[in-house]
Design an enzyme around this catalytic site. Sequence first.
Site, PDB file in Angstrom:
ATOM      1  CD  GLU A  74      -3.365   2.449  -5.258  1.00  0.00           C
ATOM      2  OE1 GLU A  74      -2.131   2.290  -5.172  1.00  0.00           O
ATOM      3  OE2 GLU A  74      -4.179   1.516  -5.366  1.00  0.00           O
ATOM      4  CG  HIS A  92      -3.275  -1.610  -6.772  1.00  0.00           C
ATOM      5  ND1 HIS A  92      -3.686  -0.958  -5.642  1.00  0.00           N
ATOM      6  CD2 HIS A  92      -3.191  -2.926  -6.426  1.00  0.00           C
ATOM      7  CE1 HIS A  92      -3.863  -1.819  -4.663  1.00  0.00           C
ATOM      8  NE2 HIS A  92      -3.555  -3.035  -5.116  1.00  0.00           N
ATOM      9  NE  ARG A 103      -4.187  -1.673   0.449  1.00  0.00           N
ATOM     10  CZ  ARG A 103      -4.314  -2.775  -0.293  1.00  0.00           C
ATOM     11  NH1 ARG A 103      -3.392  -3.065  -1.208  1.00  0.00           N
ATOM     12  NH2 ARG A 103      -5.353  -3.567  -0.151  1.00  0.00           N
TER      13      ARG A 103
HETATM   14  C1  8YV Z   1      -6.903  -5.356  -4.805  1.00  0.00           C
HETATM   15  C2  8YV Z   1      -5.115  -5.774  -3.322  1.00  0.00           C
HETATM   16  O1  8YV Z   1      -7.746  -5.828  -3.849  1.00  0.00           O
HETATM   17  O2  8YV Z   1      -5.805  -7.847  -2.435  1.00  0.00           O
HETATM   18  C3  8YV Z   1      -5.404  -6.703  -2.206  1.00  0.00           C
HETATM   19  O3  8YV Z   1      -5.214  -6.291  -1.059  1.00  0.00           O
HETATM   20  O4  8YV Z   1      -4.527  -4.782  -3.150  1.00  0.00           O
HETATM   21  C4  8YV Z   1      -5.598  -6.085  -4.672  1.00  0.00           C
HETATM   22  O5  8YV Z   1      -5.702  -7.416  -4.941  1.00  0.00           O
HETATM   23  C5  8YV Z   1      -7.467  -5.519  -6.123  1.00  0.00           C
HETATM   24  O6  8YV Z   1      -6.891  -4.527  -6.876  1.00  0.00           O
HETATM   25  C6  8YV Z   1      -8.958  -5.420  -6.165  1.00  0.00           C
HETATM   26  O7  8YV Z   1      -9.394  -4.132  -5.892  1.00  0.00           O
END
Ligand code: 8YV
Length: 319
Positions: free
Chosen positions: A267, A285, A238
């Site tokens: 983002e 991402h 993150r």
């Molecule tokens: C997002 C992610 O969830 O699993 C996570 O924590 O950061 C990613 O897999 C994905 O972009 C769906 O929004």
Amino acid sequence: MATDYLREFVMPIEILQTHKLLGSCEEALAERFTVHKLHQAADPAELLSLVGPRVRAIAGGAVSAELIAQLPALEIIANFGVGYDSIDTAAARAANVRVTNTPSVLNNAVAELTLGLMIALARRIPQGDQFVRRGKWPAAGLGLFSELTGKTVGILGLGRIGKEIASRAQAMKMRVVYYGRKRQPAEPHIFYDNLVDMARDSDWLVIIAPGGKGTEGIVSRQVLEALGPDGHIVNVARGSLIDEPAMLELLQSGGLGGAALDVFEHEPEVPEAFFALDNVVLSPHQGSATHQTRNAMGAMVVANLDAHFAGEPLLSAVV
Ligand code: 8YV
């Protein structure tokens, strides 16, 4: 289908979807539930006042305490993603609402992207592609860069994904060390209880720890300076974990060697200053963004909701 048959006789369960989900996941939800799409509502407040009292589940993320307070019948939040920092888990717990995530199924995809970003950064693969496309090759070569072989990678967060990254880094003939809340005696890698020390001893710092208040700004200017002019940072966790302005400044001044970033503090907005830098590789991402992984994540969201409404144990409860 059994669920269609049942829907003729019982009131369908009403759920709230908070953002766009994968097609296969949305279809599976629509087969089972009456789905209210908050992200598509012209007037979200109006939608909530109309259906809020009947909503028993949320599929998706970004769930604040305010939203939970507007859903008195809410029983469960099934997050699409392993990271659930966008959910106010304290508010969920206080309201007796369960929370699930989608762990494990994305480990390989995220680890693959991590190694891909590392090699891309070390060898300037995106820059090389641009160099060829722009017709610059005949005039001169791209230059010489670094490689992963023989280098030390410090992993911030040796969890399920961190371990997959570690084994792939070893396949690149790297030495793996890690920092985390506690030593994991079953792991063969050297443990650091101080992130600055690990950064000082590492050529690469890979961030794969959860977001949220507990880790905010953990990769401070001091950590980045310890990584130093020959150090490279990779963030697939993150944006909130890094002091982003400090990182940008150090990348510009040469105080930090390079960065491969899949996530950002605000983002999808990315500070434009990054675009001018040759020592960064940027990615929107994409950690879990493969068909097979996203399908598996979607199936897990649905399976958790199915289990909940069947009165069975949840597959992956975090609250
Ligand atoms: C997002 C992610 O969830 O699993 C996570 O924590 O950061 C990613 O897999 C994905 O972009 C769906 O929004």
